[in-house]
Design an enzyme around this catalytic site. Structure first.
Site, PDB file in Angstrom:
ATOM      1  N   THR A  82      43.187  -4.197  26.398  1.00 30.07           N
ATOM      2  CA  THR A  82      43.535  -4.094  27.802  1.00 30.07           C
ATOM      3  C   THR A  82      45.039  -3.918  27.928  1.00 30.07           C
ATOM      4  O   THR A  82      45.791  -4.167  26.986  1.00 30.07           O
ATOM      5  CB  THR A  82      43.049  -5.306  28.610  1.00 30.07           C
ATOM      6  OG1 THR A  82      43.113  -4.996  30.007  1.00 30.07           O
ATOM      7  CG2 THR A  82      43.887  -6.537  28.324  1.00 30.07           C
ATOM      8  N   CYS A 188      38.996  -1.606  27.492  1.00 29.82           N
ATOM      9  CA  CYS A 188      37.757  -2.362  27.265  1.00 29.82           C
ATOM     10  C   CYS A 188      36.705  -1.530  26.532  1.00 29.82           C
ATOM     11  O   CYS A 188      35.502  -1.801  26.627  1.00 29.82           O
ATOM     12  CB  CYS A 188      37.202  -2.902  28.579  1.00 29.82           C
ATOM     13  SG  CYS A 188      38.364  -3.993  29.417  1.00 29.82           S
TER      14      CYS A 188
END
Length: 224
Positions: A82, A188
């Protein structure tokens, strides 16, 4: 030990300046140990980081597509790669699940509900998606995907860890980050969807607005 009155609600912590990721992790580790020992209140810490990437416990090397762009930190939170950076509200959630029910799955669902309720304060409909962590928004105003399905973009990420039944790490909501900074990773691990922010959706929302919404909706989700 803390008295019951002081322990009944978490302490809200705010950092006005950008916080280096290693320092944030060190401070979280200290606070979590204190909460577990009963010597500190639960805490919600709202902050921003300088531009960086973090690799969760499920991160895949091939999802770091531009490793030299920003510093990369290994993180012990769940999830994959992330991005964090200015314009993104990071919320580190240090709550005692001994008092709130020892159910990690239910707790993660509460955090998702909290983000969704926060977005609802701005008339943004955040949604869960099976197999995709985080919170998503449908973009009917944009061209559909190649298969004809509506475009969906991610607006918030969630990555948590629990130690001695105290949670840490937490969530991030895109308020007004530079969305091009996400290009150095596959966020992700999801390649076929994009990312968005409140300002990208056309909403003149400030960080202070988001903080106020987070405080309001926290009580609704966690204290009922």
């Amino acid at each position: 030990m803390l008295n019951a009155l002081n322990a009944s609600h978490p302490e809200w912590l705010f950092s006005d300046n950008l916080v280096a990721y290693p320092q944030a992790v060190a401070d979280m580790e200290t606070r979590v140990a204190e909460i577990a020992a009963g010597t500190a209140r639960e805490a919600i810490w709202l902050l921003e980081h300088p531009p960086l990437y973090t690799a969760g416990t499920s991160a895949r090397a091939e999802d770091l597509t531009d490793p030299d762009r920003f510093p990369v930190y290994a993180s012990k939170r769940g999830g994959q790669y992330t991005y964090h950076g200015p314009g993104q509200r990071v919320g580190y959630i240090m709550l005692d699940l001994n008092r709130r029910g020892r159910d990690v799955r239910a707790f993660v669902a509460q955090v998702e509900d909290w983000v969704i309720a926060t977005l609802d304060q701005f008339n943004v409909k955040g949604e869960r998606r099976a197999g995709r962590v985080g919170v998503w928004v449908v973009r009917p105003e944009l061209p559909p995907n190649a298969d004809g399905s509506p475009r969906e973009d991610k607006i918030a990420a969630i990555g948590l860890r629990v130690r001695r039944w105290v949670s840490f790490h937490g969530l991030s909501i895109n308020v007004e980050p530079d969305l091009s900074h996400f290009d150095g990773i596959v966020p992700c691990g999801i390649r076929d969807h994009g990312v968005t922010s409140l300002v990208d959706l056309g909403l003149p929302v400030t960080m202070a607005d988001v903080d106020a919404a987070l405080k309001t909706t926290f009580a609704q989700v966690f204290n009922h």
